[in-house]
Design a protein around this motif. Structure first.
Motif, PDB file in Angstrom:
ATOM      1  N   PHE A  63      24.324  36.235  41.538  1.00 57.62           N
ATOM      2  CA  PHE A  63      25.001  34.934  41.438  1.00 57.62           C
ATOM      3  C   PHE A  63      24.416  33.939  42.432  1.00 57.62           C
ATOM      4  N   ASN A  64      24.246  34.372  43.681  1.00 50.79           N
ATOM      5  CA  ASN A  64      23.664  33.481  44.687  1.00 50.79           C
ATOM      6  C   ASN A  64      22.227  33.114  44.341  1.00 50.79           C
ATOM      7  N   LYS A  65      21.492  34.064  43.777  1.00 48.24           N
ATOM      8  CA  LYS A  65      20.105  33.805  43.397  1.00 48.24           C
ATOM      9  C   LYS A  65      20.032  32.759  42.291  1.00 48.24           C
ATOM     10  N   GLY A 101      34.205  46.026  36.146  1.00 43.63           N
ATOM     11  CA  GLY A 101      35.220  45.634  37.116  1.00 43.63           C
ATOM     12  C   GLY A 101      34.623  45.012  38.358  1.00 43.63           C
ATOM     13  N   GLY A 102      33.545  45.599  38.871  1.00 47.17           N
ATOM     14  CA  GLY A 102      32.892  45.039  40.046  1.00 47.17           C
ATOM     15  C   GLY A 102      32.332  43.655  39.781  1.00 47.17           C
ATOM     16  N   GLY A 103      31.707  43.471  38.623  1.00 47.20           N
ATOM     17  CA  GLY A 103      31.183  42.156  38.269  1.00 47.20           C
ATOM     18  C   GLY A 103      32.274  41.126  38.120  1.00 47.20           C
ATOM     19  N   PHE A 104      33.397  41.507  37.501  1.00 48.16           N
ATOM     20  CA  PHE A 104      34.518  40.572  37.336  1.00 48.16           C
ATOM     21  C   PHE A 104      35.093  40.171  38.689  1.00 48.16           C
ATOM     22  N   ALA A 105      35.248  41.147  39.583  1.00 44.89           N
ATOM     23  CA  ALA A 105      35.818  40.865  40.903  1.00 44.89           C
ATOM     24  C   ALA A 105      34.988  39.836  41.656  1.00 44.89           C
ATOM     25  N   VAL A 108      33.926  36.326  38.745  1.00 45.19           N
ATOM     26  CA  VAL A 108      35.041  35.540  38.218  1.00 45.19           C
ATOM     27  C   VAL A 108      36.070  35.211  39.290  1.00 45.19           C
ATOM     28  N   VAL A 109      36.505  36.212  40.038  1.00 45.78           N
ATOM     29  CA  VAL A 109      37.603  35.996  40.985  1.00 45.78           C
ATOM     30  C   VAL A 109      37.121  35.380  42.297  1.00 45.78           C
ATOM     31  N   LYS A 110      35.917  35.730  42.723  1.00 48.36           N
ATOM     32  CA  LYS A 110      35.441  35.273  44.033  1.00 48.36           C
ATOM     33  C   LYS A 110      34.460  34.113  43.956  1.00 48.36           C
ATOM     34  N   MET A 111      33.295  34.308  43.332  1.00 49.06           N
ATOM     35  CA  MET A 111      32.207  33.339  43.432  1.00 49.06           C
ATOM     36  C   MET A 111      32.474  32.060  42.636  1.00 49.06           C
ATOM     37  N   LEU A 112      33.091  32.159  41.472  1.00 50.26           N
ATOM     38  CA  LEU A 112      33.356  30.960  40.678  1.00 50.26           C
ATOM     39  C   LEU A 112      34.363  30.027  41.345  1.00 50.26           C
ATOM     40  N   PHE A 113      35.101  30.535  42.309  1.00 53.63           N
ATOM     41  CA  PHE A 113      36.041  29.698  43.047  1.00 53.63           C
ATOM     42  C   PHE A 113      35.474  29.225  44.383  1.00 53.63           C
ATOM     43  N   GLY A 114      34.193  29.497  44.622  1.00 51.17           N
ATOM     44  CA  GLY A 114      33.554  28.994  45.826  1.00 51.17           C
ATOM     45  C   GLY A 114      33.122  30.046  46.810  1.00 51.17           C
ATOM     46  N   GLN A 118      37.532  31.018  49.479  1.00 51.57           N
ATOM     47  CA  GLN A 118      37.997  30.051  48.489  1.00 51.57           C
ATOM     48  C   GLN A 118      38.792  30.711  47.353  1.00 51.57           C
ATOM     49  N   ASN A 119      38.686  32.022  47.197  1.00 49.34           N
ATOM     50  CA  ASN A 119      39.394  32.692  46.106  1.00 49.34           C
ATOM     51  C   ASN A 119      40.895  32.685  46.350  1.00 49.34           C
ATOM     52  N   PHE A 120      41.660  32.487  45.280  1.00 55.37           N
ATOM     53  CA  PHE A 120      43.110  32.369  45.427  1.00 55.37           C
ATOM     54  C   PHE A 120      43.836  33.700  45.264  1.00 55.37           C
ATOM     55  N   MET A 121      43.131  34.725  44.821  1.00 52.58           N
ATOM     56  CA  MET A 121      43.730  36.058  44.743  1.00 52.58           C
ATOM     57  C   MET A 121      42.736  37.090  45.241  1.00 52.58           C
TER      58      MET A 121
END
Length: 313
Positions: A63-65, A101-105, A108-114, A118-121
């Protein structure tokens, strides 16, 4: 005067604790439960742990790349997310499911929110709930000593007490990889408390509120069964793992002292509602996630007033 009076931007109080050091402490604290989970469920539990952590690390690096951002896998937060997620999974699930599951965590939950902060959950809990909804069968199938059977919480949900409370303390029962041994989890929790990483406000309030709730609303058992019922509800499922290692997540939990207590009360009440009145025997993950969503409101009503500010009119 100029040598003594320096003007600088905040923060004015700094700590030697870095993100990577805090994450390393969490990893160390999770090692007793991790080692016991591998001993309890065999080499395949180790495989799930390795695959899930690798999935989280690769997902964050890719994702960072792609986004041309600075690589952040060195802060070890993705390792903690992968380890926590793995400890919340059954050792019997397919490896590809752990990878998803690892990819979603991470994505979706962490990187897409910043990214981190920045993650809300909690990313691990978000991924676990996603997997529970998408793959309910494999996620709720537990095997112990080669036999597939009901977990202690499922037996309690049916109106009976589990036959061996000591086994629930030591962890020789069916369940997810890292949730079964209360003793191993408490060893790690004590380490985090001694290192100053967490305090008892959130986990203590969470567990105490839940205990009071089930005492009040667990009326389907006789009075003589009340104490073992409360003990088994606390020791069963993911409560200890969730209370000490996920509800205390810095990003998704309140920072104010009163906010932490209120947050713990909300978690305990929600878990009590899910377990006593819900269709499922568990509910720890959902209780923490719902409380995560309420954190901005909790901090808004519990933030201390600035020094010198008068009372509200």
């Amino acid at each position: 005067m100029s040598d003594l009076y320096n003007v600088a931007s905040s923060p004015h109080i700094r700590s030697k604790a870095s993100t990577s050091r805090i994450m390393l402490y969490v990893i160390i604290a999770l090692l007793p439960a991790t080692v016991f989970g591998i001993y309890n469920f065999g080499p395949r539990a180790l495989g799930i742990i390795v695959v899930t952590i690798a999935s989280c690390m690769v997902s964050e690096w890719v994702f960072n790349k792609i986004r041309h951002k600075k690589q952040t896998i060195g802060d070890l937060s993705c390792v903690v997310t992968g380890l926590l997620l793995a400890l919340n999974l059954s050792h019997t699930i397919p490896y590809w499911m752990a990878i998803v599951g690892g990819g979603f965590a991470i994505v979706v939950v962490k990187m897409l929110f910043g990214g981190l902060g920045q993650n809300f959950m909690n990313p691990a809990l978000g991924a676990r709930c996603f997997l529970l909804l998408a793959f309910t069968g494999p996620m709720t199938s537990f095997t112990f000593d080669g036999a597939t059977g009901a977990t202690p919480l499922a037996i309690i949900k049916g109106g009976e007490l589990y036959s061996d409370s000591m086994a629930m303390l030591t962890g020789r029962i069916a369940g997810t990889i890292g949730e079964t041994s209360v003793i191993a989890l408490l060893i790690g929790a004590i380490f985090l408390i001694l290192m100053g990483v967490i305090d008892l406000r959130i986990p203590g309030t969470y567990i105490l509120t839940f205990a009071v709730f089930i005492i009040l609303f667990g009326g389907h058992l006789t009075s003589g069964d009340l104490v073992p019922f409360v003990v088994q509800e606390i020791c069963g499922g993911g409560l200890i793992l969730g209370a000490f290692f996920m509800a205390t997540d810095y990003v998704t939990s309140p920072i104010t002292p009163r906010g932490k207590i209120l947050y713990g009360i909300i978690c305990g009440c929600l878990l009590g509602i899910f377990r006593m009145f819900g269709a499922s025997a568990e509910g720890c993950s959902y209780s923490i996630i719902f409380a995560n969503v309420l954190v901005p409101l909790i901090e808004r009503v519990t933030i201390p007033k600035p020094f010198g500010k008068g009372g509200e009119k």
